[in-house]
Motif scaffolding. Structure first.
Motif, PDB file in Angstrom:
ATOM      1  N   HIS A  52       0.860  -1.177   0.000  1.00 56.91           N
ATOM      2  CA  HIS A  52       0.000   0.000   0.000  1.00 56.91           C
ATOM      3  C   HIS A  52       0.902   1.236   0.000  1.00 56.91           C
ATOM      4  O   HIS A  52       2.128   1.126   0.129  1.00 56.91           O
ATOM      5  CB  HIS A  52      -0.924   0.001   1.226  1.00 56.91           C
ATOM      6  N   GLU A  53       0.312   2.399  -0.169  1.00 57.34           N
ATOM      7  CA  GLU A  53       1.082   3.632  -0.217  1.00 57.34           C
ATOM      8  C   GLU A  53       1.471   4.078   1.190  1.00 57.34           C
ATOM      9  O   GLU A  53       0.613   4.420   2.000  1.00 57.34           O
ATOM     10  CB  GLU A  53       0.279   4.745  -0.900  1.00 57.34           C
ATOM     11  N   TYR A  54       2.760   4.091   1.485  1.00 56.46           N
ATOM     12  CA  TYR A  54       3.264   4.626   2.743  1.00 56.46           C
ATOM     13  C   TYR A  54       3.508   6.121   2.574  1.00 56.46           C
ATOM     14  O   TYR A  54       4.031   6.555   1.544  1.00 56.46           O
ATOM     15  CB  TYR A  54       4.573   3.947   3.143  1.00 56.46           C
ATOM     16  N   THR A  59      10.191   5.526   1.629  1.00 55.51           N
ATOM     17  CA  THR A  59       9.784   4.145   1.842  1.00 55.51           C
ATOM     18  C   THR A  59       9.696   3.374   0.524  1.00 55.51           C
ATOM     19  O   THR A  59      10.156   2.230   0.429  1.00 55.51           O
ATOM     20  CB  THR A  59       8.424   4.079   2.565  1.00 55.51           C
ATOM     21  N   LYS A  60       9.122   4.000  -0.488  1.00 54.53           N
ATOM     22  CA  LYS A  60       8.993   3.328  -1.781  1.00 54.53           C
ATOM     23  C   LYS A  60      10.357   2.936  -2.328  1.00 54.53           C
ATOM     24  O   LYS A  60      10.562   1.795  -2.776  1.00 54.53           O
ATOM     25  CB  LYS A  60       8.262   4.243  -2.769  1.00 54.53           C
ATOM     26  N   GLU A  61      11.297   3.866  -2.281  1.00 50.68           N
ATOM     27  CA  GLU A  61      12.641   3.581  -2.793  1.00 50.68           C
ATOM     28  C   GLU A  61      13.319   2.481  -1.974  1.00 50.68           C
ATOM     29  O   GLU A  61      14.076   1.658  -2.511  1.00 50.68           O
ATOM     30  CB  GLU A  61      13.486   4.853  -2.768  1.00 50.68           C
ATOM     31  N   ASP A 343      16.099  -0.955   9.035  1.00 45.91           N
ATOM     32  CA  ASP A 343      16.010   0.220   8.161  1.00 45.91           C
ATOM     33  C   ASP A 343      14.548   0.587   7.908  1.00 45.91           C
ATOM     34  O   ASP A 343      14.162   1.755   8.005  1.00 45.91           O
ATOM     35  CB  ASP A 343      16.720  -0.070   6.840  1.00 45.91           C
ATOM     36  N   PHE A 344      13.715  -0.413   7.606  1.00 46.15           N
ATOM     37  CA  PHE A 344      12.300  -0.180   7.304  1.00 46.15           C
ATOM     38  C   PHE A 344      11.575   0.417   8.502  1.00 46.15           C
ATOM     39  O   PHE A 344      10.723   1.302   8.362  1.00 46.15           O
ATOM     40  CB  PHE A 344      11.655  -1.499   6.890  1.00 46.15           C
ATOM     41  N   ALA A 345      11.913  -0.038   9.709  1.00 47.13           N
ATOM     42  CA  ALA A 345      11.243   0.436  10.920  1.00 47.13           C
ATOM     43  C   ALA A 345      11.767   1.779  11.396  1.00 47.13           C
ATOM     44  O   ALA A 345      11.021   2.556  12.003  1.00 47.13           O
ATOM     45  CB  ALA A 345      11.401  -0.601  12.033  1.00 47.13           C
ATOM     46  N   ASN A 346      13.025   2.071  11.126  1.00 49.42           N
ATOM     47  CA  ASN A 346      13.706   3.175  11.786  1.00 49.42           C
ATOM     48  C   ASN A 346      13.952   4.396  10.907  1.00 49.42           C
ATOM     49  O   ASN A 346      14.064   5.510  11.416  1.00 49.42           O
ATOM     50  CB  ASN A 346      15.047   2.671  12.324  1.00 49.42           C
ATOM     51  N   SER A 347      14.028   4.200   9.609  1.00 54.24           N
ATOM     52  CA  SER A 347      14.454   5.289   8.723  1.00 54.24           C
ATOM     53  C   SER A 347      13.311   6.066   8.093  1.00 54.24           C
ATOM     54  O   SER A 347      13.535   7.126   7.504  1.00 54.24           O
ATOM     55  CB  SER A 347      15.352   4.727   7.610  1.00 54.24           C
ATOM     56  N   TYR A 348      12.102   5.559   8.191  1.00 53.00           N
ATOM     57  CA  TYR A 348      10.963   6.182   7.507  1.00 53.00           C
ATOM     58  C   TYR A 348       9.804   6.277   8.494  1.00 53.00           C
ATOM     59  O   TYR A 348       8.872   5.483   8.472  1.00 53.00           O
ATOM     60  CB  TYR A 348      10.585   5.355   6.262  1.00 53.00           C
ATOM     61  N   GLY A 349       9.902   7.256   9.397  1.00 48.31           N
ATOM     62  CA  GLY A 349       8.952   7.344  10.488  1.00 48.31           C
ATOM     63  C   GLY A 349       9.477   6.589  11.703  1.00 48.31           C
ATOM     64  O   GLY A 349      10.627   6.141  11.728  1.00 48.31           O
ATOM     65  N   THR A 350       8.622   6.436  12.698  1.00 50.72           N
ATOM     66  CA  THR A 350       9.003   5.749  13.931  1.00 50.72           C
ATOM     67  C   THR A 350       8.138   4.510  14.084  1.00 50.72           C
ATOM     68  O   THR A 350       6.927   4.602  14.296  1.00 50.72           O
ATOM     69  CB  THR A 350       8.808   6.662  15.153  1.00 50.72           C
ATOM     70  N   HIS A 351       8.756   3.347  13.968  1.00 57.66           N
ATOM     71  CA  HIS A 351       8.037   2.082  14.053  1.00 57.66           C
ATOM     72  C   HIS A 351       8.851   1.093  14.879  1.00 57.66           C
ATOM     73  O   HIS A 351      10.004   1.351  15.232  1.00 57.66           O
ATOM     74  CB  HIS A 351       7.779   1.514  12.651  1.00 57.66           C
ATOM     75  N   ILE A 352       8.274  -0.061  15.132  1.00 60.48           N
ATOM     76  CA  ILE A 352       8.913  -1.092  15.934  1.00 60.48           C
ATOM     77  C   ILE A 352       9.207  -2.298  15.054  1.00 60.48           C
ATOM     78  O   ILE A 352       8.296  -2.809  14.392  1.00 60.48           O
ATOM     79  CB  ILE A 352       8.006  -1.515  17.102  1.00 60.48           C
ATOM     80  N   PRO A 353      10.431  -2.789  15.022  1.00 62.58           N
ATOM     81  CA  PRO A 353      10.701  -4.037  14.297  1.00 62.58           C
ATOM     82  C   PRO A 353       9.860  -5.167  14.885  1.00 62.58           C
ATOM     83  O   PRO A 353       9.630  -5.229  16.096  1.00 62.58           O
ATOM     84  CB  PRO A 353      12.195  -4.284  14.524  1.00 62.58           C
ATOM     85  N   ALA A 354       9.412  -6.076  14.028  1.00 60.10           N
ATOM     86  CA  ALA A 354       8.565  -7.166  14.497  1.00 60.10           C
ATOM     87  C   ALA A 354       9.338  -8.181  15.333  1.00 60.10           C
ATOM     88  O   ALA A 354       8.730  -8.948  16.078  1.00 60.10           O
ATOM     89  CB  ALA A 354       7.902  -7.864  13.303  1.00 60.10           C
ATOM     90  N   GLN A 355      10.667  -8.198  15.196  1.00 59.56           N
ATOM     91  CA  GLN A 355      11.501  -9.066  16.018  1.00 59.56           C
ATOM     92  C   GLN A 355      12.048  -8.247  17.194  1.00 59.56           C
ATOM     93  O   GLN A 355      12.852  -7.341  16.998  1.00 59.56           O
ATOM     94  CB  GLN A 355      12.651  -9.639  15.194  1.00 59.56           C
TER      95      GLN A 355
END
Length: 430
Positions: A52-54, A59-61, A343-355
């Protein structure tokens, strides 16, 4: 996090399912990648992956880079614009035309996808590595003992409070709902509200938290009935009704619950919002704020937080006819490639890695309130279950509104919800 994903996690906790992020058929294209491995028998040597569009820039790149690094097949990323992603996905899977081999889905595969055989079982793909994922998050992507998606990244909600304001009022950070009411009344002034959870009085985003924080689950253990028709829940709803009418609950603010602006602007001393607001709040208040789960309700209660996590699924019959490699790609990206997950969790907004083991590598949440938030999810996290359908959710939300806003009888209102749920669960269970 853009509005669509905020809406998604809002829906996870109690907003009507119709408001959840779904799909628009726009396509900004993809990227063809090189392959050094032979395709599986009958496969094309290609994979199509949907996102989906983030809203976060870059994020897309990033996902295109990840796809290019996979050596098992040529992976084309399709970036679906708009806010109707899940609708597009469901329609495409049902039609059987142009089905992506790998796709993300809200909190993993839907019940409909599983029952119609549209998604592949990933239990063997995950194998003994299941313990590497946050248990509440992986459990949400599991149905009848089988895993149908691997978690990608986690978003969540929590309570933010101003330390100095509570200290001045001589109240402690609330651990129980009674504490929350006391604190909100103590810190409220003519210029600042005590607690804010949305311009609907919190009835949307906090709805299911009134179940979880009272110590119950949405459904009973065999998914045949509601799991919370007990006095502690009903008393909690009545307590929220009284809180709603007390004046300590800020009824409206400059922005809704999903935007941290009311807390940042000093409109409220405490606000329920998301992890995505952490960066802006930290810039404004420095160390003068703390975070908490939603407080426990009543004697049987427990603290709780809601989470939302997109999961990566493999289509049972993807267009490339390459299921074995699709499973391999999902495992490669969302289990093995920990650097990409951080990178996906930390570089594009603030998220939590699933692990959870990767949290220390994500700089935004490696310490302080961010680290606390990640621990909340792992220890106290909840999400609406696969069988909590829009029919049940809508009936529940209507009953809650009637009790809180119209002072209807809680026992009567939720007894009606129970009848609706029993009928709905009988219909959908197979």
């Amino acid at each position: 996090m853009n509005f669509s994903r905020r809406h998604f996690i809002g829906a996870v906790t109690g907003l009507a399912s119709a408001a959840v992020l779904s799909a628009c058929g726009s396509n900004s294209g993809g990227v063809e990648t090189g392959s050094s491995a032979s395709p599986s028998a009958g496969g094309s040597g290609k994979l199509v992956q949907w996102y989906h569009e983030y809203g976060e820039q870059g994020t897309k790149e990033a996902v295109q880079r990840y796809a290019k690094a996979f050596k098992g097949a040529d992976v084309t990323v399709k970036w679906n614009l708009g806010t109707d992603y899940m609708t597009l996905l469901a329609t495409t899977l049902l039609s059987g035309n142009g089905v992506p081999d790998v796709f993300e889905s809200e909190n993993g595969a839907t019940l409909d996808m599983i029952q119609k055989g549209q998604v592949a079982d990933l239990t063997d793909t995950l194998g003994d590595d299941a313990s590497k994922f946050s248990k509440p998050v992986l459990d949400r992507m599991t149905y009848q003992g089988k895993v149908y998606a691997l978690p990608q990244v986690v978003d969540m909600q929590m309570l933010y409070y101003r330390k100095s304001v509570l200290e001045k009022a001589k109240v402690d950070p609330p651990k129980t709902f009674a504490d929350l009411v006391t604190a909100a009344k103590a810190v409220k002034t003519n210029a600042m509200g005590g607690f804010f959870a949305g311009n609907d009085g919190g009835l949307g985003v906090l709805a299911n938290l009134l179940i979880w924080s009272a110590g119950y689950d949405q459904l009973n253990s065999d998914d045949t009935d509601l799991g919370f028709m007990e006095s502690n829940f009903l008393d909690g709803v009545n307590a929220y009704r009284d809180f709603y009418a007390s004046g300590a609950l800020l009824p409206s603010a400059s922005k809704d619950w999903f935007d941290g602006s009311p807390f940042i602007n000093g409109e409220t001393a405490m606000q329920w919002t998301g992890l995505w607001a952490l960066g802006d709040i930290k810039k404004k208040w420095g160390d003068d704020f703390g975070v908490l789960p939603f407080p426990a309700i009543g004697s049987a209660g427990r603290q709780a937080v809601p989470f939302g996590a997109y999961g990566s699924c493999a289509a049972a019959k993807g267009s490339s006819n390459n299921l074995a490699v699709a499973k391999e790609f999902i495992k490669w990206l969302w289990l093995d490639q920990t650097d990409k997950q951080v990178d996906f969790a930390n570089s594009y907004g603030t998220h939590i890695p699933a692990q959870p083991a990767l949290v220390s590598q994500a700089s935004q949440i490696s310490s302080g309130p961010g680290k606390e938030a990640a621990e909340f999810v792992d220890k106290l996290g909840h999400a609406s279950g696969l069988l909590w359908t829009s029919t049940i959710s809508d009936a529940f939300n209507a009953a809650l509104t009637n009790v809180v806003k119209k002072k209807a009888n809680a026992q009567t209102e939720f007894a009606a919800v129970q009848k609706t749920a029993q009928s709905e669960l009988k219909r959908i269970k197979k």
